[in-house]
Design a protein around this motif. Structure first.
Motif, PDB file in Angstrom:
ATOM      1  N   TYR A 312       0.856  -1.184   0.000  1.00 19.34           N
ATOM      2  CA  TYR A 312       0.000   0.000   0.000  1.00 19.34           C
ATOM      3  C   TYR A 312       0.891   1.233   0.000  1.00 19.34           C
ATOM      4  O   TYR A 312       2.088   1.171   0.307  1.00 19.34           O
ATOM      5  CB  TYR A 312      -0.950   0.028   1.209  1.00 19.34           C
ATOM      6  CG  TYR A 312      -0.259   0.319   2.524  1.00 19.34           C
ATOM      7  CD1 TYR A 312      -0.194   1.614   3.028  1.00 19.34           C
ATOM      8  CD2 TYR A 312       0.357  -0.709   3.244  1.00 19.34           C
ATOM      9  CE1 TYR A 312       0.454   1.884   4.220  1.00 19.34           C
ATOM     10  CE2 TYR A 312       1.006  -0.453   4.440  1.00 19.34           C
ATOM     11  CZ  TYR A 312       1.049   0.844   4.923  1.00 19.34           C
ATOM     12  OH  TYR A 312       1.699   1.110   6.090  1.00 19.34           O
ATOM     13  N   GLY A 313       0.311   2.395  -0.362  1.00 22.13           N
ATOM     14  CA  GLY A 313       1.070   3.641  -0.349  1.00 22.13           C
ATOM     15  C   GLY A 313       0.161   4.821  -0.071  1.00 22.13           C
ATOM     16  O   GLY A 313      -1.060   4.746  -0.292  1.00 22.13           O
ATOM     17  N   TYR A 314       0.752   5.899   0.420  1.00 22.25           N
ATOM     18  CA  TYR A 314       0.015   7.125   0.703  1.00 22.25           C
ATOM     19  C   TYR A 314       0.072   8.033  -0.520  1.00 22.25           C
ATOM     20  O   TYR A 314       1.153   8.383  -0.989  1.00 22.25           O
ATOM     21  CB  TYR A 314       0.597   7.835   1.922  1.00 22.25           C
ATOM     22  CG  TYR A 314       0.538   7.010   3.185  1.00 22.25           C
ATOM     23  CD1 TYR A 314      -0.690   6.652   3.733  1.00 22.25           C
ATOM     24  CD2 TYR A 314       1.701   6.568   3.811  1.00 22.25           C
ATOM     25  CE1 TYR A 314      -0.760   5.885   4.886  1.00 22.25           C
ATOM     26  CE2 TYR A 314       1.644   5.797   4.956  1.00 22.25           C
ATOM     27  CZ  TYR A 314       0.415   5.451   5.496  1.00 22.25           C
ATOM     28  OH  TYR A 314       0.348   4.682   6.621  1.00 22.25           O
ATOM     29  N   VAL A 315      -1.089   8.410  -1.020  1.00 14.96           N
ATOM     30  CA  VAL A 315      -1.165   9.191  -2.253  1.00 14.96           C
ATOM     31  C   VAL A 315      -1.147  10.682  -1.922  1.00 14.96           C
ATOM     32  O   VAL A 315      -1.941  11.169  -1.118  1.00 14.96           O
ATOM     33  CB  VAL A 315      -2.441   8.844  -3.047  1.00 14.96           C
ATOM     34  CG1 VAL A 315      -2.551   9.727  -4.292  1.00 14.96           C
ATOM     35  CG2 VAL A 315      -2.422   7.364  -3.432  1.00 14.96           C
ATOM     36  N   THR A 326      -3.886   0.635  -2.597  1.00 12.72           N
ATOM     37  CA  THR A 326      -3.268  -0.657  -2.312  1.00 12.72           C
ATOM     38  C   THR A 326      -2.724  -1.303  -3.580  1.00 12.72           C
ATOM     39  O   THR A 326      -3.160  -1.014  -4.701  1.00 12.72           O
ATOM     40  CB  THR A 326      -4.275  -1.618  -1.663  1.00 12.72           C
ATOM     41  OG1 THR A 326      -5.312  -1.915  -2.611  1.00 12.72           O
ATOM     42  CG2 THR A 326      -4.890  -0.999  -0.415  1.00 12.72           C
ATOM     43  N   GLN A 327      -1.773  -2.208  -3.360  1.00 11.56           N
ATOM     44  CA  GLN A 327      -1.213  -2.966  -4.480  1.00 11.56           C
ATOM     45  C   GLN A 327      -2.301  -3.789  -5.153  1.00 11.56           C
ATOM     46  O   GLN A 327      -2.363  -3.897  -6.381  1.00 11.56           O
ATOM     47  CB  GLN A 327      -0.105  -3.880  -3.955  1.00 11.56           C
ATOM     48  CG  GLN A 327       0.583  -4.692  -5.049  1.00 11.56           C
ATOM     49  CD  GLN A 327       1.629  -5.617  -4.471  1.00 11.56           C
ATOM     50  OE1 GLN A 327       1.544  -6.014  -3.323  1.00 11.56           O
ATOM     51  NE2 GLN A 327       2.620  -5.971  -5.261  1.00 11.56           N
ATOM     52  N   GLU A 328      -3.213  -4.337  -4.349  1.00 10.88           N
ATOM     53  CA  GLU A 328      -4.302  -5.149  -4.889  1.00 10.88           C
ATOM     54  C   GLU A 328      -5.181  -4.330  -5.825  1.00 10.88           C
ATOM     55  O   GLU A 328      -5.571  -4.809  -6.910  1.00 10.88           O
ATOM     56  CB  GLU A 328      -5.141  -5.700  -3.726  1.00 10.88           C
ATOM     57  CG  GLU A 328      -6.260  -6.621  -4.167  1.00 10.88           C
ATOM     58  CD  GLU A 328      -7.064  -7.150  -2.990  1.00 10.88           C
ATOM     59  OE1 GLU A 328      -7.942  -8.006  -3.229  1.00 10.88           O
ATOM     60  OE2 GLU A 328      -6.827  -6.706  -1.847  1.00 10.88           O
ATOM     61  N   THR A 329      -5.477  -3.078  -5.437  1.00  5.60           N
ATOM     62  CA  THR A 329      -6.287  -2.201  -6.300  1.00  5.60           C
ATOM     63  C   THR A 329      -5.567  -1.920  -7.610  1.00  5.60           C
ATOM     64  O   THR A 329      -6.170  -1.979  -8.701  1.00  5.60           O
ATOM     65  CB  THR A 329      -6.587  -0.884  -5.574  1.00  5.60           C
ATOM     66  OG1 THR A 329      -7.383  -1.158  -4.421  1.00  5.60           O
ATOM     67  CG2 THR A 329      -7.328   0.087  -6.478  1.00  5.60           C
ATOM     68  N   LEU A 330      -4.275  -1.608  -7.519  1.00  7.12           N
ATOM     69  CA  LEU A 330      -3.512  -1.289  -8.731  1.00  7.12           C
ATOM     70  C   LEU A 330      -3.397  -2.492  -9.660  1.00  7.12           C
ATOM     71  O   LEU A 330      -3.446  -2.358 -10.885  1.00  7.12           O
ATOM     72  CB  LEU A 330      -2.117  -0.783  -8.349  1.00  7.12           C
ATOM     73  CG  LEU A 330      -2.065   0.615  -7.718  1.00  7.12           C
ATOM     74  CD1 LEU A 330      -0.679   0.918  -7.206  1.00  7.12           C
ATOM     75  CD2 LEU A 330      -2.511   1.676  -8.725  1.00  7.12           C
TER      76      LEU A 330
END
Length: 414
Positions: A312-315, A326-330
């Protein structure tokens, strides 16, 4: 908190000893050999007030000296302006050796360099509030109109407008202490000495005075030496804390270091009942930033996520923090859509918290969020994250190795 990089101490106390008794110099050798306070008293009838105290206090710092009754804290603060002379040691203020001052220079030093706020207010009952506040300026020879104008400004500042012509007996304890604080500030001394200044007040008024001191300090940046026996008070207002026991300096450091790494059983007994959630800020326990997504489009975000090896990362964009992706979303986005911008539909609404917020205030958001919370600095930039596990570690009685490691990292940057 003040950063002391590239600063020189405003006050340095070096190898300070104070022995009370007729033959203090003769007894000094035994103290330096390490004999206990009890043994010295039994063998010589002399009392060891302070033994080998070394402190550096920096400009703009609230430095709290604390300990139980008889620990030597009030004795120590009275050395700063030589109300008590040491048996041995150095007292250096703004590069000046206070021990070398003659009577006249010492008088000027006390009038202009340091102001003192006492536990029992120390107001003169036959003078009005405005006269009490202006007294230090009167001693300095300032004209009446000028000193009363200055006194009125400080009266307003501490929230007592309209009380100028009252007498101390007409005021509550909290109001009297506000007058005492205004009087100390009115001389514009660089250093404020506060000896148990709030301990005679009831808890609610005491808390209000602590708030006012913090608020004033944000504007004034005075150097404040604050004596207390109350660790909650010390943690709330102090940039640094020194703990005394039987005239010995047991531990000194930033509040987080005292709280998370007590030096011995004595300090541990002080800190064991402290509500850490009310004493520590997010900044003191946060973990470093993990993954910051600053790209405008999905493809670049995928690349940044892969490089970080996080899930995951902060946008962040020009409008600031937007949420978590999240990586899953991407991974669920088709490659043909990589040129598209990141939209709100791809983000998870994970709250951010300010680095200077108390831990207590972030607990509800933490419990509601699946992901660690983003920690923002005063500029709105993500500078770290705080997770449930970190919070649990810090708030437990026995911090885990991760929490202790983070405390060590923070102490390096104090």
């Amino acid at each position: 908190m003040n950063s002391n990089e590239n600063k020189s101490p405003l006050i340095s106390i070096k190898n300070l000893y104070k022995i009370f008794g007729k033959n203090e110099q003769r007894v000094l050798a035994s103290v330096k050999e390490g004999k206990s306070k009890e043994d010295i008293l039994a063998e010589t009838g002399h009392t060891v007030g302070l033994a080998d105290i070394n402190l550096d206090i920096y400009p703009g710092e609230i430095f709290v000296i604390m300990g139980l009754s008889g620990s030597g804290k009030s004795t120590l603060i009275r050395h700063f302006n030589r109300l008590i002379d040491p048996t041995a040691g150095e007292i250096v203020v703004a590069g000046e050796d206070v021990m070398q001052l003659n009577a006249k220079d010492l008088q000027n030093f006390r009038r202009n360099k340091m102001s003192m706020v006492f536990q029992r207010f120390g107001l003169m009952p036959h003078r009005t509030v405005i006269q009490n506040i202006a007294y230090g300026l009167q001693v300095q020879g300032i004209a009446k109109s000028e000193r009363e104008k200055c006194a009125q400004e400080w009266l307003d500042t501490v929230g007592l407008s309209g009380y100028a012509n009252q007498y101390p007996v007409q005021l509550s304890g909290g109001q009297q202490q506000r007058v005492g604080l205004a009087r100390a500030l009115c001389t514009d001394a660089e250093i404020l000495l506060m000896d148990e200044a709030f301990s005679a007040l009831d808890p609610l008024i005491r808390s209000e005075m602590q708030d006012q001191l913090i608020e004033l300090q944000d504007k004034l940046h005075k150097t404040i030496v604050f004596i207390t026996h109350d660790l909650d008070e010390a943690l709330r207002i102090g940039d640094k804390i020194a703990i005394l026991r039987d005239g010995l300096l047991i531990q000194q450091g930033a509040p987080v270091d005292i709280l998370l790494n007590p030096a011995d059983d004595y300090v541990e007994a002080f800190v064991k009942d402290v509500n850490r959630a009310r004493a520590l800020t997010v900044e003191t326990v946060m973990q470093p930033q993990i993954c910051r997504i600053s790209s405008e489009n999905i493809g670049e975000a995928v690349a940044q996520m892969r490089k970080s090896k996080q899930d995951y990362g902060y946008v962040m964009n020009e409008d600031g923090y937007q949420g978590v992706i999240t990586q899953e979303t991407l991974e669920g986005v088709e490659k043909c859509d990589y040129e598209n911008k990141i939209t709100d539909s791809l983000l998870e609404d994970v709250p951010s918290v300010q680095s200077d917020a108390l831990l207590e205030s972030v607990i509800p958001d933490m419990l509601d969020s699946e992901h660690p919370l983003a920690v923002l600095n005063t500029e709105g930039e993500v500078e770290g994250h705080i997770s449930r596990s970190t919070l649990a570690d810090i708030l437990s009685d026995q911090p885990t190795e991760e929490a202790e490691t983070q405390s060590d990292k923070n102490s390096v940057h104090q």
